[in-house]
Design a protein around this motif. Structure first.
Motif, PDB file in Angstrom:
ATOM      1  N   THR A   4       0.837  -1.195   0.000  1.00  0.00           N
ATOM      2  CA  THR A   4       0.000   0.000   0.000  1.00  0.00           C
ATOM      3  C   THR A   4       0.872   1.245   0.000  1.00  0.00           C
ATOM      4  O   THR A   4       1.758   1.391   0.847  1.00  0.00           O
ATOM      5  CB  THR A   4      -0.928   0.014   1.225  1.00  0.00           C
ATOM      6  OG1 THR A   4      -1.757  -1.151   1.196  1.00  0.00           O
ATOM      7  CG2 THR A   4      -1.806   1.251   1.225  1.00  0.00           C
ATOM      8  N   ILE A   6       0.668   5.362   0.096  1.00  0.00           N
ATOM      9  CA  ILE A   6      -0.144   6.550   0.341  1.00  0.00           C
ATOM     10  C   ILE A   6       0.468   7.717  -0.414  1.00  0.00           C
ATOM     11  O   ILE A   6       1.627   8.078  -0.196  1.00  0.00           O
ATOM     12  CB  ILE A   6      -0.216   6.865   1.844  1.00  0.00           C
ATOM     13  CG1 ILE A   6      -0.903   5.725   2.589  1.00  0.00           C
ATOM     14  CG2 ILE A   6      -0.947   8.181   2.078  1.00  0.00           C
ATOM     15  CD1 ILE A   6      -0.905   5.897   4.096  1.00  0.00           C
ATOM     16  N   VAL A  73      -6.670   3.635   6.421  1.00  0.00           N
ATOM     17  CA  VAL A  73      -5.852   2.859   5.488  1.00  0.00           C
ATOM     18  C   VAL A  73      -5.492   1.509   6.103  1.00  0.00           C
ATOM     19  O   VAL A  73      -5.592   0.458   5.460  1.00  0.00           O
ATOM     20  CB  VAL A  73      -4.575   3.641   5.115  1.00  0.00           C
ATOM     21  CG1 VAL A  73      -3.584   2.725   4.382  1.00  0.00           C
ATOM     22  CG2 VAL A  73      -4.912   4.839   4.238  1.00  0.00           C
ATOM     23  N   THR A  74      -5.093   1.528   7.362  1.00  0.00           N
ATOM     24  CA  THR A  74      -4.687   0.300   8.039  1.00  0.00           C
ATOM     25  C   THR A  74      -5.841  -0.686   8.140  1.00  0.00           C
ATOM     26  O   THR A  74      -5.677  -1.896   7.923  1.00  0.00           O
ATOM     27  CB  THR A  74      -4.131   0.619   9.434  1.00  0.00           C
ATOM     28  OG1 THR A  74      -3.013   1.504   9.296  1.00  0.00           O
ATOM     29  CG2 THR A  74      -3.674  -0.643  10.145  1.00  0.00           C
ATOM     30  N   PRO A  80       0.406   0.477   5.819  1.00  0.00           N
ATOM     31  CA  PRO A  80       1.056   0.936   4.580  1.00  0.00           C
ATOM     32  C   PRO A  80       2.566   0.784   4.669  1.00  0.00           C
ATOM     33  O   PRO A  80       3.158   0.883   5.732  1.00  0.00           O
ATOM     34  CB  PRO A  80       0.661   2.413   4.503  1.00  0.00           C
ATOM     35  CG  PRO A  80       0.460   2.809   5.942  1.00  0.00           C
ATOM     36  CD  PRO A  80      -0.129   1.600   6.617  1.00  0.00           C
ATOM     37  N   ARG A 131      10.193  -0.274   4.489  1.00  0.00           N
ATOM     38  CA  ARG A 131       9.218   0.807   4.425  1.00  0.00           C
ATOM     39  C   ARG A 131       9.918   2.053   3.892  1.00  0.00           C
ATOM     40  O   ARG A 131      11.128   2.225   4.063  1.00  0.00           O
ATOM     41  CB  ARG A 131       8.584   1.067   5.793  1.00  0.00           C
ATOM     42  CG  ARG A 131       9.565   1.278   6.918  1.00  0.00           C
ATOM     43  CD  ARG A 131       8.855   1.341   8.261  1.00  0.00           C
ATOM     44  NE  ARG A 131       9.800   1.670   9.334  1.00  0.00           N
ATOM     45  CZ  ARG A 131       9.452   1.944  10.585  1.00  0.00           C
ATOM     46  NH1 ARG A 131       8.172   1.932  10.924  1.00  0.00           N
ATOM     47  NH2 ARG A 131      10.362   2.232  11.483  1.00  0.00           N
TER      48      ARG A 131
END
Length: 266
Positions: A4, A6, A73-74, A80, A131
């Motif tokens: 994901t 953002i 989102v989570t 993400p 990340r």
């Protein structure tokens, strides 16, 4: 596991192109900005292209809204793995004319929002997987002048924060990068949003450089602003250039004072 991404600051230019590029690369972009109608339109455009994408409305300068966005989102897509801060107020001004409350507002948009959302992202992003945090910088950080005062100081502050954050995570699985955009959208083949967007995808794949200059590999000289000013010395050349580069024409129309400072040597 679907990655994901953002995209905070997802407008119709670079933001949409960045979301499209990541979706084409197999990620799942979530477009975030303040205007829900615009976000829905942009997301539907990606869907019509057969690309995965979703959207959530949030103001990057409102910590409560961004915290809620990260939680949403989570819940919907899992934690993400990549945050792209593409939010910026690029208004041009001089060193003596802008009221300080306006400078503070632009600082909140260009810098404080970046700091807040990156911290919120780091609190949520999985620590056992790679990340990424990417910030959109600008050549103005390296070339302050009398027409780009607040833009230059805020982009310089963002650059300083990004490089500090990158140093803090050096040697870990968290990559922090600054994409220093040295041009005006649509003014050349290199500055087509689709080409700029590929720099972001490449950055999270290589994860090696804290500051990435584009176009080029170092801070350009003269700056993109001086390059555009030089065209004004020849009205015919400027007319032809603006006719074939509508984004630049829009920029000049919105900032008529820009070409008044036509001497790049100041």
């Amino acid at each position: 596991m679907t990655k994901t991404v953002i995209v905070l600051g997802a407008g119709s230019g670079f933001g949409l192109a960045i979301a499209r590029a990541f979706s084409q690369a197999g990620a799942h972009p979530v477009l975030v900005a303040r205007n829900p109608q615009r976000l829905q339109t942009l997301t539907e455009q990606l869907h019509m292209e057969g690309l995965a994408a979703d959207w959530i409305a949030a103001d990057a300068t409102d910590p409560e809204q961004t915290a809620s966005m990260f939680q949403q989102v989570t819940r919907q897509f899992g934690r993400p793995q990549t945050l792209i801060y593409n939010v910026a107020n690029t208004t041009l001004d001089g060193p003596l004319t802008t009221p300080t409350p306006q400078i503070q507002q632009r600082l909140n948009t260009n810098v404080i929002g970046a700091i807040t959302t990156s911290r919120q992202f780091l609190d949520l992003a999985p620590t056992d997987l790679p990340r990424n945090i990417l910030f959109t910088g600008g050549g103005a950080a390296h070339h302050p002048d009398k027409t780009t005062t607040t833009l230059s100081l805020t982009k310089a502050a963002l650059r300083s924060y990004t490089l500090s954050l990158a140093d803090a995570f050096h040697g870990t699985n968290t990559y922090v990068g600054l994409i220093t955009i040295q041009g005006i959208a649509g003014t050349s083949e290199a500055m087509r949003p689709a080409n700029v967007a590929q720099v972001y995808v490449k950055a999270v794949n290589t994860r090696s450089t804290a500051e990435i200059f584009y176009p080029g590999t170092t801070a350009n000289s003269p700056s993109e602003f001086d390059q555009l000013r030089k065209l004004s010395a020849n009205p015919d050349q400027l007319h032809d250039f603006l006719a074939s580069h509508p984004s630049a024409a829009t920029f000049i129309q919105n900032h008529p004072e820009f070409l008044d400072a036509s001497d790049p040597s100041h």
